[in-house]
Motif scaffolding. Sequence first.
Motif, PDB file in Angstrom:
ATOM      1  N   ASP A 237      -5.745  -3.073  -4.428  1.00  0.00           N
ATOM      2  CA  ASP A 237      -4.540  -3.308  -3.646  1.00  0.00           C
ATOM      3  C   ASP A 237      -3.964  -1.962  -3.226  1.00  0.00           C
ATOM      4  N   PRO A 238      -3.784  -1.715  -1.913  1.00  0.00           N
ATOM      5  CA  PRO A 238      -3.210  -0.439  -1.485  1.00  0.00           C
ATOM      6  C   PRO A 238      -1.691  -0.414  -1.636  1.00  0.00           C
ATOM      7  N   GLU A 239      -1.170  -1.358  -2.418  1.00  0.00           N
ATOM      8  CA  GLU A 239       0.279  -1.558  -2.541  1.00  0.00           C
ATOM      9  C   GLU A 239       0.819  -1.976  -1.179  1.00  0.00           C
ATOM     10  N   LEU A 240       0.333  -3.140  -0.766  1.00  0.00           N
ATOM     11  CA  LEU A 240       0.691  -3.673   0.544  1.00  0.00           C
ATOM     12  C   LEU A 240       2.208  -3.784   0.690  1.00  0.00           C
ATOM     13  N   PRO A 241       2.744  -3.455   1.862  1.00  0.00           N
ATOM     14  CA  PRO A 241       4.190  -3.518   2.082  1.00  0.00           C
ATOM     15  C   PRO A 241       4.750  -4.909   1.823  1.00  0.00           C
ATOM     16  N   ALA A 242       5.952  -4.968   1.275  1.00  0.00           N
ATOM     17  CA  ALA A 242       6.561  -6.245   0.893  1.00  0.00           C
ATOM     18  C   ALA A 242       6.728  -7.170   2.090  1.00  0.00           C
ATOM     19  N   THR A 243       6.952  -6.615   3.279  1.00  0.00           N
ATOM     20  CA  THR A 243       7.149  -7.455   4.466  1.00  0.00           C
ATOM     21  C   THR A 243       5.898  -8.237   4.847  1.00  0.00           C
ATOM     22  N   LEU A 244       4.747  -7.840   4.305  1.00  0.00           N
ATOM     23  CA  LEU A 244       3.500  -8.538   4.605  1.00  0.00           C
ATOM     24  C   LEU A 244       3.147  -9.580   3.554  1.00  0.00           C
ATOM     25  N   LEU A 245       3.966  -9.677   2.499  1.00  0.00           N
ATOM     26  CA  LEU A 245       3.613 -10.486   1.338  1.00  0.00           C
ATOM     27  C   LEU A 245       4.625 -11.603   1.101  1.00  0.00           C
ATOM     28  N   PRO A 246       4.206 -12.639   0.365  1.00  0.00           N
ATOM     29  CA  PRO A 246       5.155 -13.693  -0.016  1.00  0.00           C
ATOM     30  C   PRO A 246       6.284 -13.115  -0.873  1.00  0.00           C
ATOM     31  N   ALA A 247       7.417 -13.777  -0.866  1.00  0.00           N
ATOM     32  CA  ALA A 247       8.590 -13.276  -1.589  1.00  0.00           C
ATOM     33  C   ALA A 247       8.365 -13.223  -3.094  1.00  0.00           C
ATOM     34  N   ASP A 248       7.510 -14.080  -3.607  1.00  0.00           N
ATOM     35  CA  ASP A 248       7.287 -14.134  -5.058  1.00  0.00           C
ATOM     36  C   ASP A 248       6.040 -13.352  -5.477  1.00  0.00           C
TER      37      ASP A 248
END
Length: 318
Positions: A237-248
């Motif tokens: 995981d490249p530490e994907l930005p939070a805006t690209l991921l589900p809230a949980d």
Amino acid sequence: MAGTRDPESTAVPRHSQRLLGTLLGDYWFWRPEPLPSAALVEVMGEFGLAEQAARAAMRRAAARGAVVATRSGRTTAYGVPARTRETIVAHLTRLMRFGAGDRQWDGRWTMALFTVPEEERETRRTVRTRLRWLGLAPLYDGVWVSPWEVGDRVAAVLADLGVETATVVRAEMLTAGPAGEPVAAWDLVELRERYTVFLAEHAALRERVRAGRVGPAEALVARTHLMTAWREFPDLDPELPATLLPADWPLPAARSLFVEVYDGLGPPAEQRFAQLVGRHDPALAPLAAHRTSADVLRGETAAAIPAGDGPWIGPIGK
């Protein structure tokens, strides 16, 4: 038949060398003094490794240049080769900062577009390995992506490996179908599952750490296993930005558990490591030391490194 194989070739899996590197990195903190091989055998024995396998792991690590063997009379000792201070700090910081959520994304993507001839299989394998280490993943064949600004490092990797048919860009996405979204380069379902398993496997240990019910011997083993498990995530995981991921998304919870348990087990694990070393060289035992995640992020690891290049130990086998 198994009985006809060279025992050393089957008794020393790569993880044994990685174990050696993790232990030296966690408790010997770039000391210039080498450790007696007998002490390292005993330390590795805490993980169920037989003496023959432990010694073979040391010899193979030395053959690869990951450790340096020295002799004094009949005693063999192992130290670590000199590397730059920046390399040491970068390796530890990468592990300890992962998941901290302190990176700001600018909405653009780094894209590496390249072609390596099919017959150059070793080059293809090496390119992929090094790009993954930089946090990229394949969106299409020959198109690798990362949300972070790593273009200069990607270009350096491709140039170093002689990949001439290549383009590296930093760009903003205008439009793409679901399968063409850059984040689709990562299997988010599998990533979620890995974080969930990590949390479940270490939840009971966290409660026991909080209650102070983990002794030195168990702490040494448990802390090393925890680090081994955590080390896999930055490669997945490249530490994907939070805006690209589900809230949980479970990464923040996984990092919180890792930091709490890793730091909490530090003192008793250090005690056990020192005890085992002291059985073979009492003068070296007080030099064993652990550092917390906060120490690393504050840069206090640098204080433990002698002036100039210091000895370094990284993830052996990676």
